[in-house]
Design an enzyme around this catalytic site. Structure first.
Site, PDB file in Angstrom:
ATOM      1  N   CYS A   1       0.852  -1.199   0.000  1.00  0.00           N
ATOM      2  CA  CYS A   1       0.000   0.000   0.000  1.00  0.00           C
ATOM      3  C   CYS A   1       0.885   1.246   0.000  1.00  0.00           C
ATOM      4  CB  CYS A   1      -0.911  -0.039   1.226  1.00  0.00           C
ATOM      5  SG  CYS A   1      -1.727   1.527   1.580  1.00  0.00           S
TER       6      CYS A   1
ATOM      7  N   CYS B   1       0.727   3.170   3.295  1.00  0.00           N
ATOM      8  CA  CYS B   1       1.479   2.480   4.361  1.00  0.00           C
ATOM      9  C   CYS B   1       2.980   2.714   4.165  1.00  0.00           C
ATOM     10  CB  CYS B   1       1.166   0.990   4.376  1.00  0.00           C
ATOM     11  SG  CYS B   1      -0.444   0.586   5.108  1.00  0.00           S
TER      12      CYS B   1
ATOM     13  N   HIS C   1      -3.782   0.395   8.522  1.00  0.00           N
ATOM     14  CA  HIS C   1      -4.238   0.156   7.148  1.00  0.00           C
ATOM     15  C   HIS C   1      -5.692  -0.294   7.162  1.00  0.00           C
ATOM     16  CE1 HIS C   1      -4.124  -0.814   2.905  1.00  0.00           C
ATOM     17  NE2 HIS C   1      -4.819  -1.889   3.217  1.00  0.00           N
TER      18      HIS C   1
ATOM     19  N   ASN D   1     -13.370   9.612  -0.643  1.00  0.00           N
ATOM     20  CA  ASN D   1     -13.869   8.775  -1.732  1.00  0.00           C
ATOM     21  C   ASN D   1     -13.873   7.321  -1.280  1.00  0.00           C
ATOM     22  OD1 ASN D   1     -14.053  10.986  -3.505  1.00  0.00           O
ATOM     23  ND2 ASN D   1     -11.872  10.834  -3.986  1.00  0.00           N
TER      24      ASN D   1
ATOM     25  N   HIS E   1      -6.504   2.906   0.953  1.00  0.00           N
ATOM     26  CA  HIS E   1      -6.169   3.148   2.365  1.00  0.00           C
ATOM     27  C   HIS E   1      -6.957   4.410   2.710  1.00  0.00           C
ATOM     28  CE1 HIS E   1      -2.888   3.342   5.701  1.00  0.00           C
ATOM     29  NE2 HIS E   1      -3.755   4.314   5.940  1.00  0.00           N
TER      30      HIS E   1
ATOM     31  N   HIS F   1      -8.519   7.748   3.413  1.00  0.00           N
ATOM     32  CA  HIS F   1      -7.908   9.072   3.490  1.00  0.00           C
ATOM     33  C   HIS F   1      -8.957  10.138   3.297  1.00  0.00           C
ATOM     34  CE1 HIS F   1      -7.661   7.567  -0.643  1.00  0.00           C
ATOM     35  NE2 HIS F   1      -7.862   8.807  -1.035  1.00  0.00           N
TER      36      HIS F   1
ATOM     37  N   HIS G   1      -9.439  13.938   2.045  1.00  0.00           N
ATOM     38  CA  HIS G   1      -8.881  15.109   1.381  1.00  0.00           C
ATOM     39  C   HIS G   1      -9.348  16.356   2.134  1.00  0.00           C
ATOM     40  CE1 HIS G   1      -7.963  13.005  -2.544  1.00  0.00           C
ATOM     41  NE2 HIS G   1      -8.888  12.189  -2.068  1.00  0.00           N
TER      42      HIS G   1
HETATM   43  P1  5GP Z   1      -8.433   9.101  -4.075  1.00  0.00           P
HETATM   44  O1  5GP Z   1      -8.786   9.267  -5.510  1.00  0.00           O
HETATM   45  O2  5GP Z   1      -8.044   7.674  -3.737  1.00  0.00           O
HETATM   46  O3  5GP Z   1      -9.458   9.665  -3.142  1.00  0.00           O
HETATM   47  O4  5GP Z   1      -7.174  10.038  -3.844  1.00  0.00           O
HETATM   48  C1  5GP Z   1      -5.871   9.588  -3.795  1.00  0.00           C
HETATM   49  C2  5GP Z   1      -4.990  10.823  -3.709  1.00  0.00           C
HETATM   50  O5  5GP Z   1      -3.681  10.408  -3.359  1.00  0.00           O
HETATM   51  C3  5GP Z   1      -4.886  11.579  -5.033  1.00  0.00           C
HETATM   52  O6  5GP Z   1      -5.330  12.919  -4.843  1.00  0.00           O
HETATM   53  C4  5GP Z   1      -3.402  11.496  -5.372  1.00  0.00           C
HETATM   54  O7  5GP Z   1      -2.894  12.674  -5.949  1.00  0.00           O
HETATM   55  C5  5GP Z   1      -2.750  11.203  -4.041  1.00  0.00           C
HETATM   56  N1  5GP Z   1      -1.524  10.417  -4.118  1.00  0.00           N
HETATM   57  C6  5GP Z   1      -1.361   9.241  -4.799  1.00  0.00           C
HETATM   58  N2  5GP Z   1      -0.101   8.793  -4.652  1.00  0.00           N
HETATM   59  C7  5GP Z   1       0.542   9.687  -3.846  1.00  0.00           C
HETATM   60  C8  5GP Z   1       1.881   9.755  -3.329  1.00  0.00           C
HETATM   61  O8  5GP Z   1       2.728   8.915  -3.576  1.00  0.00           O
HETATM   62  N3  5GP Z   1       2.165  10.825  -2.538  1.00  0.00           N
HETATM   63  C9  5GP Z   1       1.256  11.795  -2.245  1.00  0.00           C
HETATM   64  N4  5GP Z   1       1.657  12.794  -1.457  1.00  0.00           N
HETATM   65  N5  5GP Z   1      -0.024  11.756  -2.719  1.00  0.00           N
HETATM   66  C10 5GP Z   1      -0.358  10.711  -3.505  1.00  0.00           C
HETATM   67 ZN    ZN Z   2      -2.201   1.192   3.776  1.00  0.00          ZN
END
Ligand code: 5GP
Ligand code: ZN
Length: 115
Positions: free
Chosen positions: A7, A10, A49, A89, A100, A102, A104
């Site tokens: 992940c 993680c 996780h 999301n 994982h 999160h 925003h």
């Molecule tokens: P999701 O679409 O899953 O809600 O959002 C995932 C978010 O993680 C995206 O906004 C993407 O830009 C961010 N993200 C993905 N990989 C990385 C990473 O390696 N580092 C950071 N800082 N953000 C990431």
């Molecule tokens: Zn994770």
């Protein structure tokens, strides 16, 4: 599973992938999104996780409360005083890309790149 070596978040928690950290304690980590939608765009994640909101149980409620309570505090510290958006999301139709949990948190002056 408390951590998943495959992940990406993680691996950020473990320090194996660099990130711009904003806040960290025993339970939570906050760092800047790599592809920001807004002038300030951070991700608040549990260190545990947990793949999606579907996996959460009532025992996670205090942690979720802490995630939400952090948002206004950190936005103020980052100079965001005119409002922000919070977004979680979930799953495929929810366009969740990283499996994982999160949250925003996006703010700063308009216009934004997205959102
Ligand atoms: P999701 O679409 O899953 O809600 O959002 C995932 C978010 O993680 C995206 O906004 C993407 O830009 C961010 N993200 C993905 N990989 C990385 C990473 O390696 N580092 C950071 N800082 N953000 C990431
Ligand atoms: Zn994770």
């Amino acid at each position: 599973m408390s951590t998943d070596p495959n992940c990406i978040f993680c691996r950020i928690i473990a320090g194996q992938i660099p990130s711009r950290k904003v806040f960290e304690d025993d339970e939570l980590l906050v760092f800047h999104d790599i592809a920001p939608w807004a002038p300030v765009h951070v991700l608040v994640i549990p260190k545990l996780h947990i793949a999606t909101l579907y996996e959460l149980t009532a025992e996670h409620a205090p942690m979720l409360g802490r995630m939400l309570a952090l948002a206004p505090k950190l936005m103020r510290e980052l100079g965001v005083v005119n409002g922000f958006r919070t977004l979680i999301n979930t799953g495929e139709d929810g366009r969740q890309e990283v499996q994982h949990v999160h949250m925003h948190v996006m703010g700063g002056p308009r216009p934004w790149a997205k959102g």
